[in-house]
Scaffold this active site. Structure first.
Site, short mmCIF file in Angstrom:
data_model
loop_
_atom_site.label_atom_id
_atom_site.label_comp_id
_atom_site.label_asym_id
_atom_site.label_seq_id
_atom_site.Cartn_x
_atom_site.Cartn_y
_atom_site.Cartn_z
N GLY A 120 0.79 -1.24 0.00
CA GLY A 120 0.00 0.00 0.00
C GLY A 120 0.81 1.28 0.00
O GLY A 120 0.28 2.34 0.34
N GLU A 343 -0.65 -36.57 0.02
CA GLU A 343 -1.34 -35.48 0.72
C GLU A 343 -2.07 -35.99 1.97
O GLU A 343 -2.11 -35.30 2.99
CB GLU A 343 -2.32 -34.76 -0.21
CG GLU A 343 -1.68 -34.12 -1.45
CD GLU A 343 -0.52 -33.18 -1.13
OE1 GLU A 343 -0.46 -32.65 -0.01
OE2 GLU A 343 0.34 -33.00 -2.01
P1 ATP Z 1 4.85 -1.90 -4.99
O1 ATP Z 1 5.94 -1.86 -3.97
O2 ATP Z 1 4.81 -3.20 -5.73
O3 ATP Z 1 4.78 -0.68 -5.87
P2 ATP Z 1 2.84 -0.84 -3.20
O4 ATP Z 1 3.30 -1.09 -1.82
O5 ATP Z 1 3.02 0.52 -3.76
O6 ATP Z 1 3.45 -1.94 -4.18
P3 ATP Z 1 0.11 -0.41 -3.86
O7 ATP Z 1 0.38 -0.19 -5.32
O8 ATP Z 1 -0.18 0.78 -3.04
O9 ATP Z 1 1.31 -1.25 -3.24
O10 ATP Z 1 -1.08 -1.46 -3.69
C1 ATP Z 1 -1.58 -2.24 -4.76
C2 ATP Z 1 -3.05 -2.53 -4.51
O11 ATP Z 1 -3.19 -3.41 -3.40
C3 ATP Z 1 -3.85 -1.31 -4.17
O12 ATP Z 1 -4.39 -0.69 -5.31
C4 ATP Z 1 -4.95 -1.85 -3.26
O13 ATP Z 1 -6.01 -2.37 -4.04
C5 ATP Z 1 -4.28 -3.03 -2.58
N1 ATP Z 1 -3.74 -2.68 -1.25
C6 ATP Z 1 -2.43 -2.75 -0.90
N2 ATP Z 1 -2.28 -2.41 0.40
C7 ATP Z 1 -3.51 -2.11 0.88
C8 ATP Z 1 -3.99 -1.67 2.15
N3 ATP Z 1 -3.17 -1.50 3.18
N4 ATP Z 1 -5.32 -1.45 2.28
C9 ATP Z 1 -6.16 -1.64 1.24
N5 ATP Z 1 -5.76 -2.05 0.02
C10 ATP Z 1 -4.45 -2.29 -0.18
#
Ligand code: ATP
Length: 505
Positions: A120, A343
């Site tokens: 996220g 399994e």
């Molecule tokens: P990366 O490091 O691969 O770029 P990131 O940490 O930036 O990943 P995001 O792109 O922010 O991750 O998250 C991808 C998707 O996962 C979001 O669009 C959302 O749908 C879901 N998601 C990730 N974390 C959360 C969270 N804490 N709460 C709700 N949804 C989440």
């Protein structure tokens, strides 16, 4: 690759334009070109140079995506309460910071989000822009760097001036520049083969950050995201640059439940859906996994033309996200029988050691595996005792033991189980829980480690074989049923086990 080849590859366009110019001059001097031809060729070359300049260093279009209408809010992010409160505090210093200024608090210039993929980080940066009513400009580290020396640095300058221009145009007091894959643009200097370009880009970023003032308008906040903080150049993490580091971790049980609730809130759910149980099943899942799970469950319900998403769709989606799609190519009947025996061996051992621990047993090939047993995790497990590690080893070896006892020999399918069991046995040794007592990982000779691991595995294997021999009747019941139904849930398995007498774990 030699330096010359590398140089030629990195400067193909310039070399091409230079060669064409040389050829033109040569032909002119020899009198081969007359009339308007030289002029036309010259104009064509000028246009080409202009085109290359635009595509190499973005003048108007540029790298990065600007989005002012930011849809994500903090309330859309689940399971990251600590990270969000740190983030909010930093943002309060960027906007509405009169009190902080009065006390002489140095403004935050850069904020680094560190954490595994899909947890996220990008969502947080977007939500930060909404919270600070700032315009948001997102760019990925890989967009900066090309083989041309100077292009990356120019892109850094461009991105900052675009952020300022956009904020002014939209009458906003702040702009957030979000750089994803920070380790690409901010990696330790002097490490890349074309390090001049990388170093210049990073230097320009440092200069741009140093030039950011408390009283400038609009204010700029740089947010970076990475899952490899160890690769970043120390200069970036120096106070005054990325001086706030926010750790974004995999969500815990409560966090997973919160994220699942967020992603399932707009979906019709059947009465049998239990978010607590689902959160327990998804230990180690990131927010992105959980979002994917919710979507896959909806797809499964849609395929069955159901009005709502039932518990069974969500559980199947857990397996799909964990193991990949079902494979269409079916193994032969004989192979399936072996997989079922294997399994059931795992499942039997799991239930004997920890009654109620099997969530499902399946012989549907998925991803790289031909079958699997999924266990429910009562609570998030971060530490293991010696007894727990030995139980896990027995569980891993039980599939092999079942194949040996019932089919005379084991198969290549046990390879993954062996490496898992060996890894667990090594953890036992290094935790000082083997007969060798406390040992130092760095100084323990490999021979001795191998011997200790082998002894542990042999002992647990003998146990597993004994157990399988004592419960042959379970295989008589469970294997045909599994071959028929392909998947049994924990309750179905426990019903099969109940006629016998279970020894205490
Ligand atoms: P990366 O490091 O691969 O770029 P990131 O940490 O930036 O990943 P995001 O792109 O922010 O991750 O998250 C991808 C998707 O996962 C979001 O669009 C959302 O749908 C879901 N998601 C990730 N974390 C959360 C969270 N804490 N709460 C709700 N949804 C989440």
């Amino acid at each position: 690759m030699s330096r010359l080849t590398e140089y030629v590859r990195g400067n193909r366009r310039e070399i091409g334009v230079g060669a064409a110019a040389g050829l033109l001059l040569f032909l002119l001097s020899r009198g081969h070109l007359t009339g308007a031809v030289p002029l036309l060729l010259l104009m064509a070359m000028l246009l080409l140079v202009l085109y290359f300049r635009r595509s190499g260093a973005p003048a108007g279009g540029g790298v990065g995506v600007i989005s002012s209408a930011v849809g994500t809010r903090f309330c859309d992010i689940g399971g990251q309460d600590r990270a969000l409160s740190e983030l909010r505090e930093s943002l309060d210093l960027v906007v509405g910071d009169e009190e902080a200024a009065r006390l002489g608090v140095r403004p935050v210039r850069g904020l680094l989000l560190v954490g595994p993929p899909g947890t996220g980080k990008t969502m947080m940066a977007r939500a930060a822009a909404a919270y600070a009513d700032a315009c948001f400009l997102a760019v990925s580290g890989s967009e900066f760097v090309e083989m041309y020396a100077g292009v990356g640095a120019q892109r850094v300058r461009e991105i900052f001036s675009r952020a300022r221009r956009t904020a002014r145009r939209e009458s906003r007091s702040a702009a957030i520049v979000f750089i994803d894959e920070m380790e690409i643009v901010g990696g330790k200097r002097g490490r890349h083969s074309s390090h001049l370009e990388y170093d210049q880009t990073l230097n320009q970023l440092l200069v741009a950050m140093d030039g950011m003032q408390r009283d400038e308008s609009p204010r700029i906040l740089v947010m970076g995201a990475t899952n490899r903080r160890d690769l970043l150049d120390d200069a970036l993490l120096r106070p005054g640059r990325f001086d706030r580091v926010v750790h974004v971790d995999y969500p815990d049980f409560a966090g997973r439940k919160q994220i699942l609730a967020l992603h399932l809130r707009a979906k019709p759910l059947a009465d049998d859906v239990d978010l607590d149980a689902l959160a327990r099943e998804t230990f180690g899942f990131s927010g992105a996994h959980l979002e994917n799970l919710s979507n896959e469950a909806a797809i499964l319900a849609f395929r069955e033309r159901r009005d709502d998403i039932a518990s069974q769709h969500l559980l199947e989606a857990v397996e799909k996200v964990m193991m990949g799609d079902k494979i269409d190519r079916r193994p032969s009947r004989e192979q399936l029988h072996r997989v079922a025996v294997h399994e059931v061996g795992h499942a039997l051992m799991a239930e004997l050691l920890e009654p109620g621990s099997v969530a499902a047993i399946s012989i549907a090939p998925r991803g790289g595996s031909l079958g699997h047993v999924r266990k429910t995790t009562g609570e998030d497990q971060f530490l293991y005792t010696g007894a727990q590690l030995r139980r896990e080893i027995s569980f891993s070896l039980a599939g092999c033991a079942a194949e040996q006892v019932l089919l005379g020999e084991s198969s290549t399918g046990v390879g993954g189980d062996f490496s898992r069991a060996s890894g667990l046995a090594e953890r036992l040794v290094f935790a000082g829980m083997s007969p060798a007592g406390i040992v130092a990982e760095e100084t323990l000779p490999q021979d001795q480690l191998n011997r200790l691991v082998r002894d542990i595995l042999n002992r647990q294997m003998e146990d597993a074989v004994r157990t399988v021999r004592a419960y042959l009747w379970v295989f008589d019941l469970a294997v045909p049923r599994l071959l028929e139904e392909e998947r049994l849930n924990g309750e179905q398995l426990r019903t099969l086990l109940s006629p016998g007498e279970m020894p205490a774990g």
